[in-house]
Scaffold this motif. Structure first.
Motif, PDB file in Angstrom:
ATOM      1  N   PHE A  38       0.682  -1.275  -0.065  1.00 19.40           N
ATOM      2  CA  PHE A  38       0.119  -0.037   0.020  1.00 19.40           C
ATOM      3  C   PHE A  38       0.878   1.391   0.228  1.00 19.40           C
ATOM      4  O   PHE A  38       0.592   2.099  -0.707  1.00 19.40           O
ATOM      5  CB  PHE A  38      -0.735   0.106   1.383  1.00 19.40           C
ATOM      6  CG  PHE A  38      -2.278  -0.724   0.963  1.00 19.40           C
ATOM      7  CD1 PHE A  38      -3.293  -0.186   0.553  1.00 19.40           C
ATOM      8  CD2 PHE A  38      -2.586  -2.108   1.297  1.00 19.40           C
ATOM      9  CE1 PHE A  38      -4.438  -0.654   0.433  1.00 19.40           C
ATOM     10  CE2 PHE A  38      -3.626  -2.745   1.080  1.00 19.40           C
ATOM     11  CZ  PHE A  38      -4.882  -1.945   0.725  1.00 19.40           C
ATOM     12  N   ASP A  39       1.914   1.260   0.857  1.00 22.95           N
ATOM     13  CA  ASP A  39       2.884   2.544   0.681  1.00 22.95           C
ATOM     14  C   ASP A  39       3.538   2.712  -0.581  1.00 22.95           C
ATOM     15  O   ASP A  39       3.483   3.790  -1.017  1.00 22.95           O
ATOM     16  CB  ASP A  39       3.905   2.087   1.907  1.00 22.95           C
ATOM     17  CG  ASP A  39       3.629   2.066   3.249  1.00 22.95           C
ATOM     18  OD1 ASP A  39       2.343   2.349   3.472  1.00 22.95           O
ATOM     19  OD2 ASP A  39       4.550   1.896   3.907  1.00 22.95           O
ATOM     20  N   THR A  40       3.857   1.552  -1.273  1.00 20.51           N
ATOM     21  CA  THR A  40       4.529   1.562  -2.605  1.00 20.51           C
ATOM     22  C   THR A  40       3.522   2.246  -3.575  1.00 20.51           C
ATOM     23  O   THR A  40       3.924   3.305  -4.153  1.00 20.51           O
ATOM     24  CB  THR A  40       4.750   0.158  -2.937  1.00 20.51           C
ATOM     25  OG1 THR A  40       5.817  -0.330  -2.282  1.00 20.51           O
ATOM     26  CG2 THR A  40       5.436   0.143  -4.414  1.00 20.51           C
ATOM     27  N   ALA A  41       2.149   1.823  -3.695  1.00 17.12           N
ATOM     28  CA  ALA A  41       1.341   2.217  -4.274  1.00 17.12           C
ATOM     29  C   ALA A  41       0.942   3.787  -4.122  1.00 17.12           C
ATOM     30  O   ALA A  41       0.612   4.764  -5.188  1.00 17.12           O
ATOM     31  CB  ALA A  41      -0.095   1.566  -4.332  1.00 17.12           C
ATOM     32  N   ALA A  42       0.910   4.096  -2.920  1.00 15.62           N
ATOM     33  CA  ALA A  42       0.653   5.485  -2.636  1.00 15.62           C
ATOM     34  C   ALA A  42       1.756   6.599  -2.888  1.00 15.62           C
ATOM     35  O   ALA A  42       1.475   7.643  -3.456  1.00 15.62           O
ATOM     36  CB  ALA A  42       0.486   5.731  -1.011  1.00 15.62           C
ATOM     37  N   SER A  43       2.776   5.925  -2.710  1.00 11.08           N
ATOM     38  CA  SER A  43       3.987   6.884  -3.247  1.00 11.08           C
ATOM     39  C   SER A  43       4.027   6.893  -4.975  1.00 11.08           C
ATOM     40  O   SER A  43       4.458   8.095  -5.518  1.00 11.08           O
ATOM     41  CB  SER A  43       5.464   6.285  -2.676  1.00 11.08           C
ATOM     42  OG  SER A  43       6.361   6.978  -3.086  1.00 11.08           O
ATOM     43  N   LEU A  44       3.887   5.911  -5.550  1.00  3.50           N
ATOM     44  CA  LEU A  44       4.102   5.864  -6.977  1.00  3.50           C
ATOM     45  C   LEU A  44       2.951   6.775  -7.710  1.00  3.50           C
ATOM     46  O   LEU A  44       3.021   7.284  -8.706  1.00  3.50           O
ATOM     47  CB  LEU A  44       3.745   4.413  -7.719  1.00  3.50           C
ATOM     48  CG  LEU A  44       4.932   3.242  -7.316  1.00  3.50           C
ATOM     49  CD1 LEU A  44       4.362   1.893  -7.988  1.00  3.50           C
ATOM     50  CD2 LEU A  44       6.186   3.846  -7.796  1.00  3.50           C
ATOM     51  N   LEU A  45       1.918   7.005  -7.014  1.00  2.00           N
ATOM     52  CA  LEU A  45       0.579   7.521  -7.428  1.00  2.00           C
ATOM     53  C   LEU A  45       0.955   9.019  -6.779  1.00  2.00           C
ATOM     54  O   LEU A  45       0.224   9.906  -7.281  1.00  2.00           O
ATOM     55  CB  LEU A  45      -0.535   7.341  -6.917  1.00  2.00           C
ATOM     56  CG  LEU A  45      -0.880   5.919  -7.546  1.00  2.00           C
ATOM     57  CD1 LEU A  45      -2.415   5.560  -6.957  1.00  2.00           C
ATOM     58  CD2 LEU A  45      -1.244   6.218  -9.065  1.00  2.00           C
ATOM     59  N   GLY A  46       1.945   9.505  -6.116  1.00  2.00           N
ATOM     60  CA  GLY A  46       2.273  10.747  -5.826  1.00  2.00           C
ATOM     61  C   GLY A  46       1.475  11.248  -4.435  1.00  2.00           C
ATOM     62  O   GLY A  46       1.479  12.610  -4.034  1.00  2.00           O
ATOM     63  N   LEU A  47       0.753  10.541  -3.615  1.00  2.00           N
ATOM     64  CA  LEU A  47      -0.021  10.702  -2.601  1.00  2.00           C
ATOM     65  C   LEU A  47       0.940  10.965  -1.275  1.00  2.00           C
ATOM     66  O   LEU A  47       0.745  11.994  -0.510  1.00  2.00           O
ATOM     67  CB  LEU A  47      -1.149   9.705  -2.463  1.00  2.00           C
ATOM     68  CG  LEU A  47      -1.737   9.386  -3.385  1.00  2.00           C
ATOM     69  CD1 LEU A  47      -2.761   8.237  -3.234  1.00  2.00           C
ATOM     70  CD2 LEU A  47      -2.880  10.561  -3.632  1.00  2.00           C
ATOM     71  N   VAL A  48       1.643   9.902  -1.068  1.00  2.00           N
ATOM     72  CA  VAL A  48       2.601  10.194   0.373  1.00  2.00           C
ATOM     73  C   VAL A  48       3.818   9.702   0.008  1.00  2.00           C
ATOM     74  O   VAL A  48       4.023   8.326  -0.367  1.00  2.00           O
ATOM     75  CB  VAL A  48       2.050   9.596   1.610  1.00  2.00           C
ATOM     76  CG1 VAL A  48       2.798   9.413   2.664  1.00  2.00           C
ATOM     77  CG2 VAL A  48       0.619   9.964   1.762  1.00  2.00           C
ATOM     78  N   GLU A  82      -0.286   6.168   7.288  1.00  2.00           N
ATOM     79  CA  GLU A  82      -0.889   7.336   6.428  1.00  2.00           C
ATOM     80  C   GLU A  82      -1.031   7.124   5.134  1.00  2.00           C
ATOM     81  O   GLU A  82      -1.803   7.653   4.503  1.00  2.00           O
ATOM     82  CB  GLU A  82       0.212   8.338   6.931  1.00  2.00           C
ATOM     83  CG  GLU A  82      -0.247   9.875   6.057  1.00  2.00           C
ATOM     84  CD  GLU A  82       0.865  10.939   6.300  1.00  2.00           C
ATOM     85  OE1 GLU A  82       0.797  11.862   5.509  1.00  2.00           O
ATOM     86  OE2 GLU A  82       1.536  10.799   7.246  1.00  2.00           O
ATOM     87  N   ALA A  83       0.159   6.466   4.279  1.00  4.90           N
ATOM     88  CA  ALA A  83       0.012   6.211   2.947  1.00  4.90           C
ATOM     89  C   ALA A  83      -1.218   5.302   2.419  1.00  4.90           C
ATOM     90  O   ALA A  83      -2.061   5.534   1.605  1.00  4.90           O
ATOM     91  CB  ALA A  83       1.272   5.346   2.520  1.00  4.90           C
ATOM     92  N   ALA A  84      -1.654   4.219   3.368  1.00  3.49           N
ATOM     93  CA  ALA A  84      -2.764   3.463   3.096  1.00  3.49           C
ATOM     94  C   ALA A  84      -3.954   4.199   3.294  1.00  3.49           C
ATOM     95  O   ALA A  84      -4.896   4.044   2.642  1.00  3.49           O
ATOM     96  CB  ALA A  84      -2.664   2.101   3.916  1.00  3.49           C
ATOM     97  N   VAL A  85      -4.137   5.099   4.365  1.00  2.00           N
ATOM     98  CA  VAL A  85      -5.102   5.985   4.475  1.00  2.00           C
ATOM     99  C   VAL A  85      -5.386   6.716   3.239  1.00  2.00           C
ATOM    100  O   VAL A  85      -6.770   6.865   2.912  1.00  2.00           O
ATOM    101  CB  VAL A  85      -5.009   6.631   5.832  1.00  2.00           C
ATOM    102  CG1 VAL A  85      -6.187   7.628   5.876  1.00  2.00           C
ATOM    103  CG2 VAL A  85      -5.202   5.662   7.084  1.00  2.00           C
ATOM    104  N   ALA A  86      -4.368   7.342   2.772  1.00  2.00           N
ATOM    105  CA  ALA A  86      -4.739   8.402   1.682  1.00  2.00           C
ATOM    106  C   ALA A  86      -4.793   7.554   0.427  1.00  2.00           C
ATOM    107  O   ALA A  86      -5.780   8.060  -0.457  1.00  2.00           O
ATOM    108  CB  ALA A  86      -3.016   9.060   1.446  1.00  2.00           C
ATOM    109  N   LEU A  87      -4.367   6.401   0.466  1.00  4.45           N
ATOM    110  CA  LEU A  87      -4.853   5.500  -0.780  1.00  4.45           C
ATOM    111  C   LEU A  87      -6.397   5.131  -0.742  1.00  4.45           C
ATOM    112  O   LEU A  87      -6.923   5.204  -1.969  1.00  4.45           O
ATOM    113  CB  LEU A  87      -3.897   4.277  -0.977  1.00  4.45           C
ATOM    114  CG  LEU A  87      -3.985   3.632  -2.253  1.00  4.45           C
ATOM    115  CD1 LEU A  87      -3.261   4.688  -3.545  1.00  4.45           C
ATOM    116  CD2 LEU A  87      -3.277   2.192  -2.154  1.00  4.45           C
ATOM    117  N   GLU A  88      -6.683   4.730   0.436  1.00 10.22           N
ATOM    118  CA  GLU A  88      -8.142   4.344   0.426  1.00 10.22           C
ATOM    119  C   GLU A  88      -9.041   5.863   0.281  1.00 10.22           C
ATOM    120  O   GLU A  88      -9.861   5.521  -0.211  1.00 10.22           O
ATOM    121  CB  GLU A  88      -8.501   3.932   1.840  1.00 10.22           C
ATOM    122  CG  GLU A  88      -9.974   3.669   2.208  1.00 10.22           C
ATOM    123  CD  GLU A  88     -10.131   3.278   3.602  1.00 10.22           C
ATOM    124  OE1 GLU A  88     -11.315   3.148   3.965  1.00 10.22           O
ATOM    125  OE2 GLU A  88      -9.126   3.046   4.428  1.00 10.22           O
ATOM    126  N   ALA A  89      -8.304   6.744   0.752  1.00  9.88           N
ATOM    127  CA  ALA A  89      -9.428   8.096   0.507  1.00  9.88           C
ATOM    128  C   ALA A  89      -9.161   8.445  -1.044  1.00  9.88           C
ATOM    129  O   ALA A  89     -10.424   9.037  -1.620  1.00  9.88           O
ATOM    130  CB  ALA A  89      -8.592   9.354   1.069  1.00  9.88           C
TER     131      ALA A  89
END
Length: 825
Positions: free
Chosen positions: A660-670, A678-685
């Protein structure tokens, strides 16, 4: 025919108005006798017609007060008087656990002279009975009757913040010892005035034997510096109304309060509390206001208004109701854009689509909200990662640089309890943090443990569990044990709960990880130890809560835990029971560049996947990640590449959380996380922004490696990067990522079932607090005809580890005992 019976009632029956209930019940049925609190239970005697006594016993089970939980009733026929006024006889009805003690204390009656037919006797501490389980009632929010008194000018408790009765008020946070009587609570320092004493001894009054009963004449008093009572309250209201931050002494500890609609106040609270991004909980006056801020279904409304008054994570409304001021953006802030991205606002308006709302717990909270007329940020009275303050002097030292003033009182807090947090997946309630209002109310434990034991929990989101027979007490939420004050709080809470419950552990269960402070603490204890693998504990917690007796498939998705093979796990599929587990599936591994640093910096985790994903047949990610690499600092990326290639401080992990952390960073979220998850929560949002637009799931592959089914996450990440390069939006890609993980999970489990695994599936691990992931996994697995279970009262994350450890230890010890017995034959 008239008969006399002795009765003993086990369960949560002290501090919940049970003795007054028994008094009213017996009086209504025309029975004589008495009732008293004993060592963790209620006991007494009734005399009257056979049918009336039979009805009395039936209604003890069926009509108990709302906060009570009757686990068993023991009824004994009395043949003749004994020297102490008791009689002896045979057991007529069985209890689920425990036994009638037969021991009593002849004490003076608390009842009024005119109520001699049936009396409530005073309780004495008496001898401890090792066979009797002692249950501690949780705190309960102010009830409707007390709330009406609070706002009725003619009532003598008008605007008295500490109003309570037998149906509400402090319990676990003020109890010093059992049996539960005022003299063994922190209320003992407040002698009852004549009016309160009259209520306390009147069987017709709802405050009959309400131990925390108080009024302005005899009870606790508010303080603000040199101001007292109403003047103290007004000073705190002025401070909040003018943009200040106030430390308020709540039920289980201090809370920091400010105006949730004031952007400057909320931003300043973030700065002072050192909490840059993690969302704040918001307290609102009533459910109608909550409904204007968030979407509520029936399950969420029931949780919001329950006596526990937890923080409920709700779907925020885009347009808030006209009667409610808009919440300040900093309640759920938008983090700074990742390097190389011009803005994040079109992609993700806040860190989460979930708004943490809760209703007032005490009269004091109601008065603050009534006077201020707006939602309030109400958050833990601590600095980030430290335990919530409960001692007045400690609170002033810890919060001196955070709070502009202190609204306190002179009732001591005996036990520390932060606010509970729950969420809902569809109509399924899930406990995220089990704390005030929920803990330490005991949970069933299947199978029962043959000896008293303790589960010491994990390192973060820490709880401990005490278990005896078929009951488990999950202690208060502590947080991260690496903080010295938190570790000290754990030791104190453990000692206190052992004393209160009467449980003296004779075995201790712990995690495999030698670096966990909970493990080190367990290894120092002079008793047998049971080591339990982290992810086995996760799925065992789910199985034990649901009473699963046989084997099951366990799916454990979390951040990191030490595996049986000494490597780091986190995306695992097992065939398990409560004694053992066998790994049958997993996520592909990837390096964690810098170890712990990769957890704090999702961009490092993403680089680990880009440069070092386990080669399982999918194309390497580096070419597809050209845009991602282009926005990072080139030197930093090259250092990480060298670390991965040389395998320097790059432990590999099969972790769902890190994916989840990886996907959030690749998408520029966290790229850098300020708190765990935090990264997983941002990805869910971000996924929630896709709305009803259901994109095609990202690609997923499941392959066979070394006897295990393995999810090749590189296929999913490669597809994500390619679709991102083609211009697909972040919300659609985030939603497609969740769908891919759900599809991969369903395939991993289906392959295991085809290989002969059971058809019951237990889900565990912090990733299943992610509502879209949980919802889709359950739906897909049910489509395969599988029975799917997830923890409801026990947190799916690390807060439930200690309960799972206790369940595994209980099963193993019971198996050892059976094996020893067979060998003896």
């Amino acid at each position: 025919m008239r008969v006399t019976r002795a009765f003993t009632v086990h369960g949560t029956v002290q501090g919940v108005g049970f003795r007054p209930f028994v008094h009213r019940l017996a009086g209504g049925l025309g029975l004589s006798g008495w009732v008293a609190n004993a060592d963790g239970h209620v006991e007494g005697q009734v005399t009257g017609p056979t049918d009336a006594v039979r009805e009395f016993v039936r209604r003890i089970r069926t009509d108990a007060p709302p906060l009570a939980r009757v686990r068993g009733v023991v009824l004994r026929e009395l043949d003749g008087p004994t020297p102490n006024g008791r009689r002896s006889g045979a057991v007529e009805s069985e209890a689920r656990h425990g036994a009638a003690t037969g021991a009593g204390r002849e004490v003076a009656s608390d009842a009024r002279a005119g109520d001699a037919l049936f009396s409530v006797r005073r309780s004495g501490p008496g001898p401890r009975n090792a066979t009797c389980l002692r249950e501690i009632p949780a705190d309960a929010a102010i009830c409707d009757a007390c709330l009406r008194e609070l706002f009725t000018p003619e009532n003598r408790r008008h605007r008295y913040p500490f109003v309570n009765c037998t149906d509400c008020g402090p319990r676990a946070t003020i109890i010093e010892d059992l049996p539960y009587d005022r003299v063994r609570t922190t209320m003992r320092r407040f002698p009852l005035c004549a009016d309160c004493a009259a209520e306390y001894t009147d069987p017709r009054d709802r405050r009959f034997h309400a131990e925390p009963v108080a009024c302005p004449a005899c009870g606790p008093t508010l303080a603000w510096g040199d101001l007292r009572g109403e003047q103290a309250l007004k000073a705190a209201v002025r401070a909040v109304a003018t943009g200040g931050i106030v430390a308020v002494k709540g039920l289980g500890g201090y809370q920091l309060v400010c105006d949730a609609t004031d952007p400057d106040a909320v931003a300043e609270l973030r700065r002072r509390k050192r909490r840059p991004v993690k969302p704040f909980a918001v307290m609102v006056r009533d459910a109608r206001v909550a409904g204007r801020l968030a979407r509520l279904n029936g399950t969420e409304l029931a949780l919001l208004t329950s006596p526990a008054r937890p923080v409920v994570l709700l779907r925020a409304r885009e347009e808030q109701g006209e009667a409610v001021s808009h919440l300040a953006p900093a309640v759920h802030p938008t983090p700074a854009p990742a390097p190389g991205l011009p803005t994040r606002s079109p992609l993700l308006p806040s860190t989460t689509d979930r708004l943490g709302l809760f209703l007032p717990t005490t009269g004091l909270h109601h008065l603050l909200l009534h006077e201020l007329g707006r939602p309030l940020v109400v958050t833990s009275g601590n600095l980030s990662d430290e335990p919530i303050a409960i001692d007045d002097a400690d609170a002033h030292r810890a919060l001196e640089g955070v709070a502009d003033g202190f609204l306190t009182h002179d009732r001591p807090i005996r036990a520390r309890y932060d606010d509970s947090v729950v969420t809902v997946a569809g109509r399924l309630p899930l406990t995220v943090r089990r704390a005030r209002g929920l803990a330490p109310t005991p949970l069933p434990l299947h199978p029962p443990t043959p000896v008293p034991l303790a589960g010491t929990g994990a390192q973060t989101k820490h709880t401990f569990t005490l278990a005896d027979a078929g009951v488990a007490h999950v202690g208060p939420h502590h947080g991260d044990l690496s903080d010295a004050a938190t570790y000290e709080a754990f030791g104190k809470a453990y000692a206190d709960l052992c004393r209160l419950t009467g449980i003296v552990p004779r075995a201790v269960a712990h995690d495999l990880h030698p670096g966990y402070l909970s493990t080190r603490w367990a290894l120092e204890q002079p008793m047998p130890r049971v080591a339990v693998q982290h992810h086995h504990a996760h799925v065992a917690a789910c199985a034990a809560e649901h009473g699963v007796r046989g084997p099951f498939v366990g799916v454990a998705y979390d951040g990191l835990g030490l595996g049986d093979d000494g490597t780091l796990w986190g995306g695992e599929v097992f065939v398990a029971d409560l004694t053992r587990c066998r790994r049958v599936g997993r996520f592909a591994t990837a390096p964690l560049p810098g170890g712990e640093a990769a957890v704090r910096h999702p961009c490092r985790m993403a680089l680990g996947h880009v440069f070092g994903a386990e080669p399982l047949g999918s194309p390497p990610l580096e070419k597809a990640a050209h845009a991602f690499l282009g926005r990072l600092d080139r030197r930093h990326a090259e250092v990480v590449r060298a670390m991965v290639e040389r395998e320097v401080n790059c432990p590999r992990a099969s972790s769902a959380g890190r994916l989840f952390d990886t996907a959030a960073s690749l998408l520029g979220l966290v790229d850098t996380a300020s708190y765990e998850g935090e990264a997983a929560v941002a990805l869910e949002a971000a996924a929630a922004l896709a709305g009803r637009d259901h994109p095609v799931p990202l690609e997923h592959r499941v392959v066979r490696v070394g006897g295990l089914w393995v999810y090749d996450s590189a296929a999913t990440l490669g597809d994500l990067l390619e679709r991102q390069a083609d211009g697909e939006s972040v919300p659609r890609l985030a939603a497609a990522f969740h769908s891919a993980l759900a599809a991969a999970t369903a395939e991993l489990v289906a392959r295991a079932v085809e290989d002969g695994a059971p058809r019951t599936v237990c889900l565990g691990g912090g990733c299943f607090a992610n509502v879209p992931l949980l919802t889709q996994v359950r739906r897909r697995l049910r489509a395969h005809g599988l029975r799917v279970l997830v923890g409801r009262q026990v947190p799916v994350g690390d807060g439930g580890i200690s309960y799972g450890q206790a369940a595994v230890a209980a099963a193993r010890l019971a198996e050892e005992r059976r094996s020893t017995a067979r060998r003896g034959r």
